[in-house]
Design an enzyme around this catalytic site. Structure first.
Site, PDB file in Angstrom:
ATOM      1  N   HIS A  61       0.829  -1.225   0.000  1.00  0.00           N
ATOM      2  CA  HIS A  61       0.000   0.000   0.000  1.00  0.00           C
ATOM      3  C   HIS A  61       0.853   1.260   0.000  1.00  0.00           C
ATOM      4  O   HIS A  61       0.496   2.270   0.615  1.00  0.00           O
ATOM      5  CB  HIS A  61      -0.955   0.021   1.197  1.00  0.00           C
ATOM      6  CG  HIS A  61      -1.972  -1.071   1.205  1.00  0.00           C
ATOM      7  ND1 HIS A  61      -3.236  -0.931   0.700  1.00  0.00           N
ATOM      8  CD2 HIS A  61      -1.900  -2.353   1.658  1.00  0.00           C
ATOM      9  CE1 HIS A  61      -3.914  -2.060   0.846  1.00  0.00           C
ATOM     10  NE2 HIS A  61      -3.115  -2.949   1.422  1.00  0.00           N
ATOM     11  N   ASN A 134     -10.288  -2.809   2.511  1.00  0.00           N
ATOM     12  CA  ASN A 134      -9.984  -2.803   1.077  1.00  0.00           C
ATOM     13  C   ASN A 134     -11.263  -2.580   0.289  1.00  0.00           C
ATOM     14  O   ASN A 134     -12.362  -2.600   0.852  1.00  0.00           O
ATOM     15  CB  ASN A 134      -9.378  -4.147   0.652  1.00  0.00           C
ATOM     16  CG  ASN A 134      -7.890  -4.250   0.988  1.00  0.00           C
ATOM     17  OD1 ASN A 134      -7.195  -3.251   1.166  1.00  0.00           O
ATOM     18  ND2 ASN A 134      -7.400  -5.476   1.077  1.00  0.00           N
ATOM     19  N   HIS A 325      -3.782   1.091  12.095  1.00  0.00           N
ATOM     20  CA  HIS A 325      -3.505  -0.127  12.866  1.00  0.00           C
ATOM     21  C   HIS A 325      -4.833  -0.796  13.191  1.00  0.00           C
ATOM     22  O   HIS A 325      -5.704  -0.184  13.823  1.00  0.00           O
ATOM     23  CB  HIS A 325      -2.767   0.275  14.151  1.00  0.00           C
ATOM     24  CG  HIS A 325      -2.339  -0.876  15.002  1.00  0.00           C
ATOM     25  ND1 HIS A 325      -2.330  -2.177  14.563  1.00  0.00           N
ATOM     26  CD2 HIS A 325      -1.885  -0.907  16.284  1.00  0.00           C
ATOM     27  CE1 HIS A 325      -1.895  -2.962  15.531  1.00  0.00           C
ATOM     28  NE2 HIS A 325      -1.617  -2.222  16.586  1.00  0.00           N
TER      29      HIS A 325
HETATM   30 FE1  HDD Z   1      -2.550  -4.770   5.491  1.00  0.00          FE
HETATM   31  C1  HDD Z   1      -1.101  -1.738   5.127  1.00  0.00           C
HETATM   32  C2  HDD Z   1      -5.511  -3.490   4.277  1.00  0.00           C
HETATM   33  C3  HDD Z   1      -3.930  -7.914   5.519  1.00  0.00           C
HETATM   34  C4  HDD Z   1       0.188  -5.933   7.051  1.00  0.00           C
HETATM   35  N1  HDD Z   1      -3.173  -2.966   4.815  1.00  0.00           N
HETATM   36  C5  HDD Z   1      -2.417  -1.832   4.757  1.00  0.00           C
HETATM   37  C6  HDD Z   1      -3.209  -0.752   4.262  1.00  0.00           C
HETATM   38  C7  HDD Z   1      -4.445  -1.252   4.014  1.00  0.00           C
HETATM   39  C8  HDD Z   1      -4.429  -2.642   4.377  1.00  0.00           C
HETATM   40  C9  HDD Z   1      -5.637  -0.499   3.470  1.00  0.00           C
HETATM   41  C10 HDD Z   1      -2.725   0.661   4.024  1.00  0.00           C
HETATM   42  C11 HDD Z   1      -3.003   1.534   5.202  1.00  0.00           C
HETATM   43  C12 HDD Z   1      -2.565   2.938   4.898  1.00  0.00           C
HETATM   44  O1  HDD Z   1      -3.203   3.570   4.046  1.00  0.00           O
HETATM   45  O2  HDD Z   1      -1.604   3.376   5.509  1.00  0.00           O
HETATM   46  N2  HDD Z   1      -4.333  -5.566   4.918  1.00  0.00           N
HETATM   47  C13 HDD Z   1      -5.447  -4.857   4.548  1.00  0.00           C
HETATM   48  C14 HDD Z   1      -6.574  -5.751   4.492  1.00  0.00           C
HETATM   49  C15 HDD Z   1      -6.130  -6.991   4.836  1.00  0.00           C
HETATM   50  C16 HDD Z   1      -4.715  -6.875   5.117  1.00  0.00           C
HETATM   51  C17 HDD Z   1      -7.990  -5.330   4.148  1.00  0.00           C
HETATM   52  C18 HDD Z   1      -6.868  -8.283   4.948  1.00  0.00           C
HETATM   53  C19 HDD Z   1      -8.123  -8.364   5.261  1.00  0.00           C
HETATM   54  N3  HDD Z   1      -1.956  -6.597   6.127  1.00  0.00           N
HETATM   55  C20 HDD Z   1      -2.679  -7.764   6.082  1.00  0.00           C
HETATM   56  C21 HDD Z   1      -1.943  -8.810   6.752  1.00  0.00           C
HETATM   57  C22 HDD Z   1      -0.773  -8.238   7.202  1.00  0.00           C
HETATM   58  C23 HDD Z   1      -0.813  -6.858   6.791  1.00  0.00           C
HETATM   59  C24 HDD Z   1      -2.421 -10.234   6.909  1.00  0.00           C
HETATM   60  C25 HDD Z   1       0.362  -8.833   7.975  1.00  0.00           C
HETATM   61  C26 HDD Z   1       0.394  -9.963   8.563  1.00  0.00           C
HETATM   62  N4  HDD Z   1      -0.743  -3.985   5.926  1.00  0.00           N
HETATM   63  C27 HDD Z   1       0.217  -4.641   6.631  1.00  0.00           C
HETATM   64  C28 HDD Z   1       1.403  -3.777   6.972  1.00  0.00           C
HETATM   65  C29 HDD Z   1       0.993  -2.414   6.334  1.00  0.00           C
HETATM   66  C30 HDD Z   1      -0.357  -2.717   5.731  1.00  0.00           C
HETATM   67  C31 HDD Z   1       2.725  -4.313   6.600  1.00  0.00           C
HETATM   68  C32 HDD Z   1       1.972  -1.753   5.396  1.00  0.00           C
HETATM   69  C33 HDD Z   1       2.048  -0.329   5.794  1.00  0.00           C
HETATM   70  C34 HDD Z   1       1.261  -0.233   7.011  1.00  0.00           C
HETATM   71  O3  HDD Z   1       0.777  -1.449   7.347  1.00  0.00           O
HETATM   72  O4  HDD Z   1       1.067   0.763   7.642  1.00  0.00           O
HETATM   73  O5  HDD Z   1       1.538  -3.699   8.336  1.00  0.00           O
END
Ligand code: HDD
Length: 686
Positions: A61, A134, A325
């Site tokens: 993202h 999402n 978060h």
């Molecule tokens: Fe995630 C970012 C949505 C599963 C780990 N995720 C991130 C963002 C969105 C989502 C919208 C961007 C937030 C922003 O604008 O800063 N992610 C989802 C959805 C998931 C999902 C809807 C499943 C239902 N994500 C998911 C899993 C993991 C992560 C299973 C880790 C085990 N996601 C992250 C992250 C991020 C992230 C690495 C990257 C940057 C951040 O968090 O801030 O922690």
């Protein structure tokens, strides 16, 4: 919301220390042609700061755009949750929303085929609540422990960092084909949902089953839905690819401009509520994030509206530094044991520590709660707060502060839902998570014919980019478990033999999944119409059509070969808003060509204009051609029997001779824009 903003009382340039600087164009040197001096503290400070300007982009993202606004409930939801921000009709809670793509880096194009993030931070009176969702209601995997594998597979391949933005490559499909739980999400990803026309025209989903909790501790399962008032609309794939070059900022610009213009995007928040006692009454597991609860089974109950009405002032400070978060919850909202959600609850805090450089990122203005913050967390990189007094609990020297909240009961205190759990430690998934195909089939069954066509084309495109024959074959093999026609059509496109299909997974369908049924109300609002003109154009027509369409909220822009003005037939001029070479039909929703023999001749001789009309036709967009302007359709070599035939209007081709009232044509154009596209028009590019 108040936050610190740079607003000095004078306009003089200073150093970081506030010392006024007389010259930032010439470094201090020994003689005008001599070496630069180390003692030039301004030069050193300026360059050092610049050297440190970048922070790590989000691991997923990375590319996004955000805006502020508010959320207000229609009615109290206190029957189901004690969440303060849902307790009273009309109580406004400020929000910040960030939309994003998943795969590409910060500088990648907006219109790639990808999932879109839809993350909302509610600055509630009882603390910040983040709904990190999402634009698709399911996910690729069921267990967060698979997330690094999935992300490594979908991201650019490690040896050459290709492709930028998108999933059409070997490692993604290798992973997907070996991991059948991805199948349902693949159907969404190959559908038009993955190429939204606008962030303002896509749904959002919390994906997981969460839990509402009442003040007396009663739980209800809940799924969150955002529904855009403008309807759910997409680009077509050919258009999306062209737009990625013509305007890589396509979605970002659209959001920014709509808010600047005062056309505030709006969504309705809806919830699907499932009583705890119904936990096992579905043929899938509520804890499985690869499943939806079909809306026909549990209706979506509208609970409030989200309005985005303010653009950020500084992209980095706000949109880049915002930290979401999933574990940022408030009293009244709690988790379930969805293993994907449980893992996310670890990952998001952890990632901000590296991305934002330490544990004090919640002090950054965009992340700062409006609710009071009072704890014993101290020090760390970037500490902004001067904490007086004691820093431990219990204490008597600090008057016992901060004290446990709500020791004597009372509202506004987070208390974990008292769920009973027992079990043996085991690395195993529940058998109730094993059906990977029924809902993929449900999705396919629910699509209109044109949506299915797009899905087939998308699979063909993506797998066509895959070098590995076995990966292609394995993926087609997986599709046989979804639908035989789908698998056969994809196989055919890849030059593979028709696979043997599994019979009748499910005949069920859910009309709520088809974009055909999600057109929105007054969906012509904020759509963009290009009016092509040249010397000799009919100025009266341009003026009256513009007036009528503007009244309906359509954005009208006049395009000609060059900027400036063009002389109109019979005197006067028409002001040009954009020069044709700077724009393209993919940046508009519809095209209108006014009457005027001389103008039409000039446009027909202008390759950019001819291409403009042809491309709009091939992408299924409404085309309105007045009087002599039908000749432009011929110049663009469009099928005459369609564009000039009796059924032309059914295909979104609106013609009128010079005497027809432009007002009627404008009304027809508004209706055509509300339809968005004409997917059954012959000769389309998908
Ligand atoms: Fe995630 C970012 C949505 C599963 C780990 N995720 C991130 C963002 C969105 C989502 C919208 C961007 C937030 C922003 O604008 O800063 N992610 C989802 C959805 C998931 C999902 C809807 C499943 C239902 N994500 C998911 C899993 C993991 C992560 C299973 C880790 C085990 N996601 C992250 C992250 C991020 C992230 C690495 C990257 C940057 C951040 O968090 O801030 O922690």
């Amino acid at each position: 919301m108040t936050c610190f903003r740079a607003a000095p009382e004078h306009d003089a340039l200073t150093t970081d220390q506030g010392v006024r600087v007389d010259d930032t164009d010439n470094a201090l040197r020994a003689g005008t042609r001599g070496p630069t001096l180390l003692e030039d503290f301004h030069n050193r400070e300026k360059i050092t700061h610049f050297d440190h300007e970048r922070i790590p982009e989000r691991v997923v993202h990375a590319r996004g755009a955000g805006a502020y606004g508010y959320f207000e409930p229609y009615a109290s939801l206190s029957e189901y949750t004690c969440a303060d921000f849902l307790a009273e009709a009309g109580r406004r809670t400020p929000v910040f929303v960030r939309f994003s793509t998943v795969q590409g880096p910060r500088g990648s194009a907006d219109t790639v085929r990808d999932v879109r993030g839809f993350a909302t931070k509610f600055y509630t009176r009882e603390g910040n609540y983040d709904l990190v969702g999402n634009n698709m209601p399911v996910f690729f995997i069921q267990d967060a422990v698979k997330f690094p594998d999935f992300v490594h597979a979908v991201k650019m391949e490690p040896q050459h960092e290709m492709p930028t933005g998108g999933s059409a490559h070997d490692t993604f499909w290798d992973f997907a084909s070996l991991q059948p739980e991805t199948t349902h999400m693949l159907m969404w990803l190959m559908s038009d949902r993955a190429i939204p026309r606008s962030f303002r025209m896509m749904q959002g989903f919390g994906v997981h089953t969460f839990r509402f909790v009442t003040a007396d501790g009663r739980g209800t399962f809940v799924k969150f839905h955002w529904k855009p008032l403008l309807g759910v609309h997409s680009l077509v794939w050919d258009e999306a690819q062209i737009a990625a070059g013509r305007d890589p900022d396509f979605n970002r610009r659209d959001l920014w401009e709509a808010i600047e213009a005062g056309s505030y995007p709006e969504w309705e928040l809806g919830v699907q509520l499932v009583p705890e006692e119904d936990e096992f009454s579905f043929d899938f597991d509520l804890l499985d994030a690869t499943k939806i609860i079909p809306e026909e089974q549990v209706p979506v109950r509208p609970v409030g509206r989200l309005v985005l009405n303010r653009n950020p002032q500084n992209f980095f400070a706000e949109t880049e530094q915002v930290a979401f978060h999933t574990a940022n919850v408030v009293p009244g909202i709690d988790f379930t044991n969805d293993p994907l959600l449980q893992g996310r609850n670890f990952s998001y805090l952890d990632t901000q520590l590296i991305r934002l450089g330490g544990p004090n990122f919640s002090q950054i203005p965009v992340n700062r709660p409006l609710a009071d913050v009072n704890h014993n967390h101290r020090d760390g990189y970037g500490q902004q707060i001067i904490h007086p007094g004691t820093n431990y609990f219990p204490n008597s020297l600090g008057g016992g502060c901060p004290a446990h909240a709500g020791a004597g009961g009372g509202p506004g205190v987070f208390r974990h839902y008292a769920e009973r759990v027992e079990g043996q430690k085991i690395r195993e998934r529940s058998p109730s998570f094993q059906d990977h195909y029924s809902q993929a089939a449900l999705f396919w069954n629910s699509m209109a014919e044109w949506e299915r066509r797009h899905i087939v084309e998308a699979f063909r495109f993506e797998l066509g980019k895959v070098e590995s024959g076995p990966v292609r074959e394995r993926m087609v093999g997986n599709l046989t478990h979804v639908n035989g026609d789908l698998a056969a059509a994809v196989a055919d496109g890849l030059g593979l033999p028709a696979p043997e299909a599994e019979a009748g997974i499910t005949a069920a369908s859910s009309p709520a999944l088809s974009q055909e049924n999600l057109r929105g109300e007054n969906a012509a609002r904020t759509r963009k119409l290009a009016v092509l003109v040249a010397a000799g154009t009919d100025a009266g027509q341009v003026a009256s059509v513009r007036e009528r369409l503007t009244d309906s909220g359509v954005l009208v822009e006049v395009l000609a070969a060059k900027d400036g003005e063009v002389p109109a037939v019979g005197g006067g001029t028409v002001k040009v808003d954009r020069a044709l070479p700077t724009m393209a039909s993919v940046l508009y929703d519809a095209v209108l060509v006014p009457d005027g023999a001389e103008a039409v001749n000039a446009l027909a001789a202008e390759p950019a204009a001819v291409r403009f009309v042809e491309e709009a036709y091939r992408h299924g967009k409404p085309l309105a051609v007045l009087g002599e302007a039908t000749r432009l359709l011929t110049a663009a070599k469009l099928p005459g029997d369609v564009v000039l035939g009796e059924a032309a209007a059914e295909y979104g081709i609106l013609t009128a001779n010079g005497t027809a009232a432009p007002g009627e044509l404008a009304d027809a154009l508004v209706q055509a824009l509300e339809q968005h596209r004409f997917p059954y028009r012959p000769g389309l590019l998908n």
